[in-house]
Design an enzyme around this catalytic site. Structure first.
Site, PDB file in Angstrom:
ATOM      1  N   GLY A  26       0.807  -1.213   0.000  1.00 19.47           N
ATOM      2  CA  GLY A  26       0.000   0.000   0.000  1.00 19.47           C
ATOM      3  C   GLY A  26       0.841   1.264   0.000  1.00 19.47           C
ATOM      4  N   SER A  27       0.193   2.372  -0.362  1.00 20.03           N
ATOM      5  CA  SER A  27       0.911   3.627  -0.570  1.00 20.03           C
ATOM      6  C   SER A  27       1.400   4.253   0.729  1.00 20.03           C
ATOM      7  CB  SER A  27       0.010   4.615  -1.320  1.00 20.03           C
ATOM      8  OG  SER A  27      -1.193   4.856  -0.603  1.00 20.03           O
ATOM      9  N   ASP A  77       1.287  -2.183   8.364  1.00 21.14           N
ATOM     10  CA  ASP A  77       0.480  -2.603   7.227  1.00 21.14           C
ATOM     11  C   ASP A  77      -0.727  -1.687   7.114  1.00 21.14           C
ATOM     12  OD1 ASP A  77      -0.148  -4.222   5.050  1.00 21.14           O
ATOM     13  OD2 ASP A  77       0.145  -6.077   6.165  1.00 21.14           O
ATOM     14  N   GLY A  78      -1.486  -1.863   6.051  1.00 26.09           N
ATOM     15  CA  GLY A  78      -2.743  -1.155   5.883  1.00 26.09           C
ATOM     16  C   GLY A  78      -3.902  -2.113   6.094  1.00 26.09           C
ATOM     17  N   LYS A  90      -8.495  -7.513   5.638  1.00 25.67           N
ATOM     18  CA  LYS A  90      -7.454  -7.104   4.702  1.00 25.67           C
ATOM     19  C   LYS A  90      -7.677  -7.900   3.417  1.00 25.67           C
ATOM     20  CE  LYS A  90      -3.316  -6.850   6.174  1.00 25.67           C
ATOM     21  NZ  LYS A  90      -3.160  -5.562   5.438  1.00 25.67           N
ATOM     22  N   GLU A  99       0.838 -11.834   4.637  1.00 24.13           N
ATOM     23  CA  GLU A  99       0.743 -10.747   5.618  1.00 24.13           C
ATOM     24  C   GLU A  99       0.491 -11.299   7.021  1.00 24.13           C
ATOM     25  OE1 GLU A  99      -1.064  -6.909   3.229  1.00 24.13           O
ATOM     26  OE2 GLU A  99      -2.417  -8.551   3.711  1.00 24.13           O
TER      27      GLU A  99
END
Length: 224
Positions: A26-27, A77-78, A90, A99
Site C-alpha cells: 500500500g501507498s 500494514d494497511g 485485509k 501478511e
C-alpha cells in the site's frame, strides 16, 4: 503536509536501529519505507509485498525472507476495515496469507490507515471475506461458502485472461455475505476447511493503529 505524511511522521519513531521490521503493501506503507531510509536505515526488512520488496531493495535495506525469520520486532500494514478490538479485514491486496505470517511473527503489529476505515460496531459487508484456496479445493470451497449463505466469486485478473493467482500459486475467492454478525465464527469455519490456506480476517492480531483524518488534518492512535 498530507494526511499520509502525517501518519508516517507518527509511525517513524517506532522504528529503532537494529530492529527487524515488517512492511506490508500500500501507498502509506511505501511512504514509511521511503522515509525510514532517511532516518533509520540500520534495520532488516521482511515483507509480504513484491512491490515493497523491490522498493526496500532499491533503497538499500537488507531484505530477508520470512521463511528464515522467526521473530519480527514491529510490522506495519494497511487494511480495508478495522474495529475497536484489534480485528481487521485485509481483503483488497490478495496477499493476506503472507501478511498474516508476518503479523503473527511480530511483537507489535501496527496498521496505518484512514479513520473512516474504523468501524463502530461490526464490519461493513461491502468488503468481502477473501479466502486463499488451493486450486484442487476450488469446488469444495465454493460449495461450502454458498451453503453458509455467501456469494463466492473467483477473483479474475484485470490485466490478463484468467484467474488471479497469489504468490503461492493459489486462487482467491471473494465471499460476500448479507451480514457479518457472526464473522469470527464464520471465519473459523472457513479457516479450518480443507484446502483453505488463509482468510483475510485478522482476529485480534492488531497491536495498535495510527488513524488519519483527512478532513480534520489530525492523526490519532486507536489504543493510547
Amino acid at each position: 503536509m498530507g494526511i499520509k505524511q502525517a501518519i508516517v511522521k507518527t509511525a517513524l519513531p517506532l522504528i529503532k536501529p537494529g530492529m527487524v521490521v515488517g512492511f506490508g503493501g500500500g501507498s502509506t506503507v511505501a511512504e514509511l519505507v521511503n522515509e525510514a531510509a532517511n532516518h533509520v536505515n540500520d534495520i532488516q526488512v521482511v515483507t509480504p509485498s513484491p512491490t515493497t520488496h523491490q522498493l526496500a531493495t532499491v533503497l538499500g535495506y537488507t531484505v530477508i525472507d520470512s521463511q528464515y525469520c522467526d521473530r519480527v520486532d514491529i510490522a506495519f500494514d494497511g487494511c480495508d476495515q478495522l474495529d475497536h478490538h484489534g480485528n481487521a479485514l485485509k481483503s483488497g491486496g490478495g496477499i493476506h496469507a503472507n501478511e498474516k505470517i508476518i503479523a503473527t511473527l511480530a511483537d507489535q503489529y501496527w496498521l496505518l490507515t484512514q479513520k473512516d476505515r474504523l468501524v463502530a460496531d461490526k464490519f461493513d459487508t461491502k468488503t468481502p471475506l477473501v479466502l486463499e484456496v488451493l486450486p484442487h479445493a476450488l469446488a469444495l470451497v465454493m460449495r461450502t461458502v454458498a451453503a453458509h449463505g455467501g456469494q463466492p466469486t473467483l477473483r479474475t485478473a484485470n490485466n490478463r485472461d484468467g484467474m488471479t493467482l497469489t504468490d503461492n500459486g493459489n486462487f482467491l475467492i471473494d465471499c460476500h455475505f448479507p451480514s457479518y454478525d457472526e464473522l469470527p465464527l464464520l471465519n473459523q469455519q472457513f479457516a479450518t476447511l480443507a484446502g483453505v490456506v488463509e482468510t483475510s480476517y485478522f482476529d485480534h492480531l492488531v497491536t495498535n493503529a495510527i488513524l488519519g483524518d483527512g478532513e480534520a488534518g489530525t492523526v490519532q492512535r486507536l489504543f493510547n
